[in-house]
Write an enzyme that holds these catalytic residues in place. Structure first.
Site, PDB file in Angstrom:
ATOM      1  N   GLU A  40      15.845 -32.503 -12.388  1.00 17.27           N
ATOM      2  CA  GLU A  40      16.365 -31.304 -13.107  1.00 17.27           C
ATOM      3  C   GLU A  40      17.040 -30.175 -12.059  1.00 17.27           C
ATOM      4  O   GLU A  40      17.983 -29.801 -12.107  1.00 17.27           O
ATOM      5  CB  GLU A  40      15.502 -30.667 -13.910  1.00 17.27           C
ATOM      6  CG  GLU A  40      16.030 -29.334 -14.606  1.00 17.27           C
ATOM      7  CD  GLU A  40      14.919 -28.483 -15.325  1.00 17.27           C
ATOM      8  OE1 GLU A  40      13.978 -29.079 -15.800  1.00 17.27           O
ATOM      9  OE2 GLU A  40      15.004 -27.394 -15.416  1.00 17.27           O
ATOM     10  N   CYS A  48       9.023 -32.749 -27.302  1.00 21.30           N
ATOM     11  CA  CYS A  48       9.649 -31.219 -27.445  1.00 21.30           C
ATOM     12  C   CYS A  48      11.040 -31.676 -28.045  1.00 21.30           C
ATOM     13  O   CYS A  48      11.383 -32.940 -28.088  1.00 21.30           O
ATOM     14  CB  CYS A  48       9.822 -30.644 -26.118  1.00 21.30           C
ATOM     15  SG  CYS A  48      10.739 -31.680 -24.892  1.00 21.30           S
ATOM     16  N   SER A  57       7.131 -35.240 -22.950  1.00 19.75           N
ATOM     17  CA  SER A  57       7.773 -36.686 -23.133  1.00 19.75           C
ATOM     18  C   SER A  57       7.039 -37.796 -23.469  1.00 19.75           C
ATOM     19  O   SER A  57       7.087 -38.992 -23.519  1.00 19.75           O
ATOM     20  CB  SER A  57       8.247 -36.965 -21.413  1.00 19.75           C
ATOM     21  OG  SER A  57       7.152 -36.739 -20.614  1.00 19.75           O
ATOM     22  N   SER A  96       6.759 -33.507 -14.495  1.00 20.54           N
ATOM     23  CA  SER A  96       6.297 -31.945 -14.155  1.00 20.54           C
ATOM     24  C   SER A  96       5.236 -31.500 -15.294  1.00 20.54           C
ATOM     25  O   SER A  96       4.304 -30.936 -14.830  1.00 20.54           O
ATOM     26  CB  SER A  96       7.649 -31.605 -13.857  1.00 20.54           C
ATOM     27  OG  SER A  96       7.238 -30.121 -13.684  1.00 20.54           O
ATOM     28  N   ASN A  97       5.927 -31.244 -16.433  1.00 16.15           N
ATOM     29  CA  ASN A  97       5.298 -30.642 -17.538  1.00 16.15           C
ATOM     30  C   ASN A  97       4.073 -31.182 -17.816  1.00 16.15           C
ATOM     31  O   ASN A  97       2.960 -30.436 -17.872  1.00 16.15           O
ATOM     32  CB  ASN A  97       6.214 -30.418 -18.641  1.00 16.15           C
ATOM     33  CG  ASN A  97       6.109 -31.380 -19.582  1.00 16.15           C
ATOM     34  OD1 ASN A  97       5.338 -31.633 -20.257  1.00 16.15           O
ATOM     35  ND2 ASN A  97       7.162 -32.542 -19.575  1.00 16.15           N
TER      36      ASN A  97
HETATM   37  O1  0O3 Z   1      10.725 -32.284 -16.113  1.00 14.75           O
HETATM   38  P1  0O3 Z   1       9.565 -33.194 -16.332  1.00 14.75           P
HETATM   39  O2  0O3 Z   1       9.232 -34.087 -15.358  1.00 14.75           O
HETATM   40  O3  0O3 Z   1       8.258 -32.707 -16.983  1.00 14.75           O
HETATM   41  O4  0O3 Z   1      10.223 -34.276 -17.444  1.00 14.75           O
HETATM   42  P2  0O3 Z   1       9.733 -35.100 -18.535  1.00 14.75           P
HETATM   43  O5  0O3 Z   1       8.126 -35.592 -18.765  1.00 14.75           O
HETATM   44  O6  0O3 Z   1      10.823 -36.128 -18.786  1.00 14.75           O
HETATM   45  O7  0O3 Z   1       9.718 -33.885 -19.839  1.00 14.75           O
HETATM   46  C1  0O3 Z   1      11.108 -33.581 -20.565  1.00 14.75           C
HETATM   47  C2  0O3 Z   1      11.504 -32.298 -19.876  1.00 14.75           C
HETATM   48  C3  0O3 Z   1      12.928 -32.266 -19.481  1.00 14.75           C
HETATM   49  C4  0O3 Z   1      13.553 -33.220 -19.703  1.00 14.75           C
HETATM   50  C5  0O3 Z   1      13.533 -31.174 -18.528  1.00 14.75           C
HETATM   51  O8  0O3 Z   1      12.960 -29.954 -19.058  1.00 14.75           O
HETATM   52 FE1  SF4 Z   2      14.076 -29.380 -23.178  1.00 11.55          FE
HETATM   53 FE2  SF4 Z   2      12.692 -29.718 -21.142  1.00 11.55          FE
HETATM   54 FE3  SF4 Z   2      12.066 -27.957 -22.586  1.00 11.55          FE
HETATM   55 FE4  SF4 Z   2      11.951 -30.342 -23.628  1.00 11.55          FE
HETATM   56  S1  SF4 Z   2      10.784 -29.568 -21.780  1.00 11.55           S
HETATM   57  S2  SF4 Z   2      12.698 -28.613 -24.804  1.00 11.55           S
HETATM   58  S3  SF4 Z   2      13.677 -31.288 -22.509  1.00 11.55           S
HETATM   59  S4  SF4 Z   2      13.741 -27.930 -21.421  1.00 11.55           S
END
Ligand code: 0O3
Ligand code: SF4
Length: 334
Positions: free
Chosen positions: A130, A16, A271, A227-228
């Site tokens: 977060e 993202c 990620s 998480s995502n």
């Molecule tokens: O928050 P999550 O565990 O999904 O984190 P990731 O896998 O690093 O993905 C990016 C999301 C983030 C930085 C917060 O929204």
């Molecule tokens: Fe931002 Fe997290 Fe959404 Fe990616 S997943 S755009 S890091 S808020």
């Protein structure tokens, strides 16, 4: 097995805008200042990204006080509480904040509602970085709600002055269920000014929802602490896919998962570098799943500017700060 073997490939998937920005921030910091560059927590929750940056000279630490005095530290995409900025100042660190702007947006909402003396019900996973960061903006006003089953435990001071906010990477469906239960208890509860579950989380879940029922197996590329990514496996199973697995690397796929499978769904968390998905597709092709059909749920074009510290330094060295420059720099991780 019914039908020919094929792959449904979700779009959007993978990086993202916030992850892209955070990973490139560390790459640029290494390039501009030279190693070591300290990073507080995993820059994003992906094993491969962390290992790759480590090889290039990033040192990942759990807490700010592990960073030597005067060094440079990058804060991860998940955001930090104000107290962490304070600690960094005390230790005379140069800090570069790679918090995703969409996480910062939630921090600002928290501050605004806390200043208006609201009770803030933050839907999210207790202990996730977060959530720790966001609740650190106004600890005395924020209560964490850990999903629908936690709603009955919530206490507020004044049911007329309550707002809910959320972590950015939750399941959309489960969060709506949590909100429905919160609203049953507190009918006057206010919604966030705009969606806190971000566009990337929503789009990746949407694509999985669209293809889940047609897939006998869903392979989600992502790390266990992402998480995502974990949510994508859950969504696949909820929407009718018979089996779903989360893998960091193609070599974690067990051949037995493919037994009796004609359609395999493939996607990746926000990620996850695309090269890891390519490895999974190569593995599947070697097992007879050569036909790859994209399932496009949304188009994405968002890009965030790099943190000010990096942009200033690039400018000073006459290197500019174009989006192109950012993507070129991170090719090896994409
Ligand atoms: O928050 P999550 O565990 O999904 O984190 P990731 O896998 O690093 O993905 C990016 C999301 C983030 C930085 C917060 O929204
Ligand atoms: Fe931002 Fe997290 Fe959404 Fe990616 S997943 S755009 S890091 S808020």
């Amino acid at each position: 097995m019914t039908g020919a073997k094929k792959v449904l490939l979700a779009a959007p998937r993978g990086y993202c805008a916030g992850v892209d920005r955070a990973v490139v921030t560390v790459e640029k910091a290494l390039e501009l200042y030279g190693p070591p560059i300290y990073v507080r927590k995993q820059i994003v929750h992906n094993k491969h990204v962390v290992a790759t940056l480590e090889r290039r000279g990033a040192i990942f630490v759990e807490e700010t006080d592990e960073v030597p005095e005067g060094a440079t530290v990058v804060f991860s995409a998940h955001g930090v509480a104000p107290v962490v900025h304070e600690e960094a100042k005390q230790l005379n660190l140069t800090s570069i904040d790679a918090t995703c702007p969409l996480v910062t947006k939630v921090h600002r909402e928290a501050v605004r509602f806390a200043n208006a003396d609201f009770d803030i019900l933050l839907i999210g996973h207790e202990g996730h970085e977060e959530v720790v960061g966001t609740s650190g903006e106004a600890p005395e006003h924020i209560t964490i709600v850990n999903g629908p089953d936690d709603v009955d435990n919530v206490q507020v001071r004044d049911p007329e002055k309550v707002v809910w906010l959320s972590q950015t990477t939750l399941s959309v469906d489960e969060t709506m269920e949590t909100v429905r239960r919160l609203r049953n208890r507190f009918p006057a509860i206010q919604d966030p000014p705009s969606d806190d579950i971000c566009y990337a989380t929503q789009n990746r879940q949407l694509a999985v929802r669209q293809m889940a029922a047609q897939c006998d197996l869903m392979i989600v590329v992502g790390s266990q602490n992402s998480s995502n990514s974990v949510r994508l496996v859950e969504v696949a199973l909820e929407y009718g896919c018979a089996a779903g697995y989360l893998v960091d690397y193609a070599d974690e796929i067990d051949d037995s998962w493919l037994s009796g499978v004609s359609t395999v769904g493939v996607t990746s968390g926000a990620s996850v570098p695309e090269l890891l998905v390519r490895d999974v597709l190569d593995y599947l092709a070697r097992h007879g799943y050569e036909d790859v059909e994209p399932v496009v749920a949304a188009e994405e074009s968002l890009l965030f500017a790099l943190p000010n510290e990096i942009r200033r330094e690039l400018k000073r060295r006459g290197k500019g700060d174009s989006a192109k420059l950012r993507h070129d720099a991170s090719t090896h991780l994409h």
